[in-house]
Design an enzyme around this catalytic site. Sequence first.
Site, PDB file in Angstrom:
ATOM      1  N   SER A 127       0.826  -1.215   0.000  1.00 52.26           N
ATOM      2  CA  SER A 127       0.000   0.000   0.000  1.00 52.26           C
ATOM      3  C   SER A 127       0.855   1.258   0.000  1.00 52.26           C
ATOM      4  CB  SER A 127      -0.872   0.041   1.259  1.00 52.26           C
ATOM      5  OG  SER A 127      -1.935  -0.840   1.130  1.00 52.26           O
ATOM      6  N   HIS A 158      -3.200   0.927  -4.646  1.00 51.34           N
ATOM      7  CA  HIS A 158      -2.679  -0.224  -5.404  1.00 51.34           C
ATOM      8  C   HIS A 158      -3.084  -0.002  -6.862  1.00 51.34           C
ATOM      9  CE1 HIS A 158      -1.525  -2.953  -1.999  1.00 51.34           C
ATOM     10  NE2 HIS A 158      -2.292  -2.072  -1.366  1.00 51.34           N
ATOM     11  N   HIS A 180      -5.658  -8.886  -1.830  1.00 47.09           N
ATOM     12  CA  HIS A 180      -5.795  -9.234  -0.416  1.00 47.09           C
ATOM     13  C   HIS A 180      -7.004 -10.135  -0.224  1.00 47.09           C
ATOM     14  CE1 HIS A 180      -3.968  -5.213  -0.811  1.00 47.09           C
ATOM     15  NE2 HIS A 180      -3.217  -5.554   0.220  1.00 47.09           N
ATOM     16  N   TYR A 182      -9.281  -9.841   1.927  1.00 49.92           N
ATOM     17  CA  TYR A 182     -10.510  -9.090   2.223  1.00 49.92           C
ATOM     18  C   TYR A 182     -11.187  -8.534   0.974  1.00 49.92           C
ATOM     19  CZ  TYR A 182      -7.501  -4.943   1.843  1.00 49.92           C
ATOM     20  OH  TYR A 182      -6.620  -3.992   1.397  1.00 49.92           O
ATOM     21  N   GLU A 183     -10.480  -8.572  -0.169  1.00 51.89           N
ATOM     22  CA  GLU A 183     -11.115  -8.104  -1.404  1.00 51.89           C
ATOM     23  C   GLU A 183     -12.119  -9.131  -1.918  1.00 51.89           C
ATOM     24  OE1 GLU A 183      -8.302  -5.838  -4.176  1.00 51.89           O
ATOM     25  OE2 GLU A 183      -6.905  -6.779  -2.785  1.00 51.89           O
ATOM     26  N   ALA A 210       2.667  -2.401   3.943  1.00 53.79           N
ATOM     27  CA  ALA A 210       2.447  -1.417   5.002  1.00 53.79           C
ATOM     28  C   ALA A 210       1.911  -2.194   6.196  1.00 53.79           C
ATOM     29  CB  ALA A 210       1.426  -0.395   4.535  1.00 53.79           C
ATOM     30  N   MET A 313      -2.094  -7.248   6.479  1.00 55.12           N
ATOM     31  CA  MET A 313      -3.162  -8.029   5.828  1.00 55.12           C
ATOM     32  C   MET A 313      -2.677  -8.693   4.544  1.00 55.12           C
ATOM     33  SD  MET A 313      -6.177  -5.185   6.189  1.00 55.12           S
ATOM     34  CE  MET A 313      -6.272  -4.096   7.619  1.00 55.12           C
ATOM     35  N   SER A 314      -1.378  -8.916   4.424  1.00 53.06           N
ATOM     36  CA  SER A 314      -0.907  -9.455   3.127  1.00 53.06           C
ATOM     37  C   SER A 314       0.379 -10.250   3.298  1.00 53.06           C
ATOM     38  CB  SER A 314      -0.655  -8.293   2.159  1.00 53.06           C
ATOM     39  OG  SER A 314       0.462  -7.538   2.580  1.00 53.06           O
ATOM     40  N   ASN A 337       1.838   2.977  10.894  1.00 50.45           N
ATOM     41  CA  ASN A 337       1.045   3.472  12.039  1.00 50.45           C
ATOM     42  C   ASN A 337       1.378   2.621  13.259  1.00 50.45           C
ATOM     43  OD1 ASN A 337      -0.517   1.489  10.251  1.00 50.45           O
ATOM     44  ND2 ASN A 337      -1.625   1.321  12.181  1.00 50.45           N
ATOM     45  N   HIS A 351      -6.543   4.106   6.724  1.00 54.16           N
ATOM     46  CA  HIS A 351      -5.814   3.840   5.477  1.00 54.16           C
ATOM     47  C   HIS A 351      -5.117   5.103   4.957  1.00 54.16           C
ATOM     48  CE1 HIS A 351      -4.742   1.477   2.030  1.00 54.16           C
ATOM     49  NE2 HIS A 351      -5.433   2.215   1.173  1.00 54.16           N
TER      50      HIS A 351
HETATM   51  O1  LIG Z   1      -0.791  -4.486   0.617  1.00 53.77           O
HETATM   52  P1  LIG Z   1      -0.442  -4.038   1.983  1.00 53.77           P
HETATM   53  O2  LIG Z   1      -0.234  -5.153   2.937  1.00 53.77           O
HETATM   54  O3  LIG Z   1       0.738  -3.080   1.996  1.00 53.77           O
HETATM   55  O4  LIG Z   1      -1.693  -3.209   2.496  1.00 53.77           O
HETATM   56  C1  LIG Z   1      -1.930  -2.839   3.847  1.00 53.77           C
HETATM   57  C2  LIG Z   1      -2.989  -3.750   4.425  1.00 53.77           C
HETATM   58  C3  LIG Z   1      -4.250  -3.147   3.870  1.00 53.77           C
HETATM   59  O5  LIG Z   1      -4.445  -3.548   2.556  1.00 53.77           O
HETATM   60  C4  LIG Z   1      -3.981  -1.692   3.889  1.00 53.77           C
HETATM   61  C5  LIG Z   1      -4.473  -1.054   5.153  1.00 53.77           C
HETATM   62  O6  LIG Z   1      -4.211   0.325   5.152  1.00 53.77           O
HETATM   63  O7  LIG Z   1      -2.540  -1.567   3.833  1.00 53.77           O
HETATM   64  N1  GUN Z   2      -3.906  -5.288  10.026  1.00 50.45           N
HETATM   65  C1  GUN Z   2      -3.282  -4.128   9.837  1.00 50.45           C
HETATM   66  N2  GUN Z   2      -2.836  -3.830   8.631  1.00 50.45           N
HETATM   67  C2  GUN Z   2      -2.208  -2.658   8.463  1.00 50.45           C
HETATM   68  N3  GUN Z   2      -1.664  -2.129   7.375  1.00 50.45           N
HETATM   69  C3  GUN Z   2      -1.141  -0.935   7.709  1.00 50.45           C
HETATM   70  N4  GUN Z   2      -1.372  -0.687   9.000  1.00 50.45           N
HETATM   71  C4  GUN Z   2      -2.027  -1.757   9.480  1.00 50.45           C
HETATM   72  C5  GUN Z   2      -2.535  -2.090  10.775  1.00 50.45           C
HETATM   73  O1  GUN Z   2      -2.423  -1.352  11.747  1.00 50.45           O
HETATM   74  N5  GUN Z   2      -3.150  -3.288  10.892  1.00 50.45           N
END
Ligand SMILES: O=P(O)(O)O[C@@H]1C[C@H](O)[C@@H](CO)O1
Ligand code: GUN
Length: 390
Positions: A127, A158, A180, A182-183, A210, A313-314, A337, A351
């Site tokens: 992200s 993305h 992801h 969740y999509e 991220a 989440m990835s 964060n 986000h």
């Molecule tokens: O694809 P990543 O893992 O960088 O994305 C992170 C997880 C969520 O898709 C999103 C949350 O802000 O960023």
């Molecule tokens: N699950 C999760 N994914 C993230 N992606 C970027 N920040 C976060 C977070 O705080 N939690």
Amino acid sequence: MVALPPAGRRLFEKGRRLGLHNLVEVGKVCYVLAVWRQRDEGRKLISPQDLISRSPCTSASRYHSRPKVNQVPTKVALNRTSLYLHCMSTKVVQGSRRYGYEECKATADWLLDQAPVRPLVGIVCGSGLGGLADMLKDQKIFNYGDIPNFPKSTVHGHAGRLVFGTLKGKPCVCMQGRFHLYEGYPIQKITMPMRIFKLMGVKTVILTNAAGGLNQDYKVGDVMIIKDHINMPGFAGINPLSGPNEESFGTRFPCMSDAYDRKLQQLAQEVGAELGYSDFLREGVYCVLGGPSFETIAECRMLTRLGADAVGMSTVHEVIVARHCGMQVFALSLITNQAVMDYDSHEKANHEEVLQTGEQRSLQLVKLVSTMVARLDVASDYTNGEAHHC
Ligand SMILES: O=P(O)(O)O[C@@H]1C[C@H](O)[C@@H](CO)O1
Ligand SMILES: Nc1nc2[nH]cnc2c(=O)[nH]1
């Protein structure tokens, strides 16, 4: 070629005569994964889903209703330039075979046909980290929507583009945007690009993401070299390798204790120190959750106790598939964060903050990854001592 039932065999023969190839059997239903030669379009690979959304099921045809995207075509009518689908079933084909060797190979071949280089390094941008792809020289860009069998990116930050080119002289392919859980895609689908990488010749995969910082020593903007992961969805049986094993890619029970290449971690530390990044370069354990909701305070506390330093989440699903098929893996988390651990805190994960931090650290991340790529020892895999130009 998979064994086809008689009806499928007849359809295949007919399709072949008309320039359609690769009829694939899925469950009890046959469908066409087509290399569809059209007179003025040249060679074109069309996936079943694309066929459904693009095919001209007109009222003039005896197949009067346009199929819905999640319908499986049960009959296909062909003539020289058109293909009509007859969808009787609304059953969605499930299971990993749909994203198996045949589909991955067809997509890899389709890409290699047009790519300027045969990539040895595959990069996945997390992200807000798509800037990495902009570093590639002599680019050839494919929108995900135009790539057969590829999912589409649905998340802001993305871009949804596959970029080929060279990075510091090394032939690379870069996913500007990933998929992801969740999509709503099946886990086999979101990890399919790893198998496509493998079939295109990729040896080393570099993943970025991220993530929320769980480790109390971490600050926003830190970059964490991933040394290990916790696969939370895996505890519930959600694993990209579930289902019949694709022996052509790897073993039924792959080892994961060596998932993250130690030499590449060492290289990242060295490069980071040289670039003066040691102050914000960390090493830790990444935990994947399903998302899209961010964690509760209790969940963050629990994950910390389990030994996770960052949560996201990835990445983990991709790592499992990449290792299954024998690619070398290196991964980085940008701490975008701080995970909220305290009931008195007014911080809220969001986000926008994730994307903003990505932007702020983008330059350093690009520098770190590109310097590492420059030093990767993949040269021995080049044919005739040259980069793999197709
Ligand atoms: O694809 P990543 O893992 O960088 O994305 C992170 C997880 C969520 O898709 C999103 C949350 O802000 O960023
Ligand atoms: N699950 C999760 N994914 C993230 N992606 C970027 N920040 C976060 C977070 O705080 N939690």
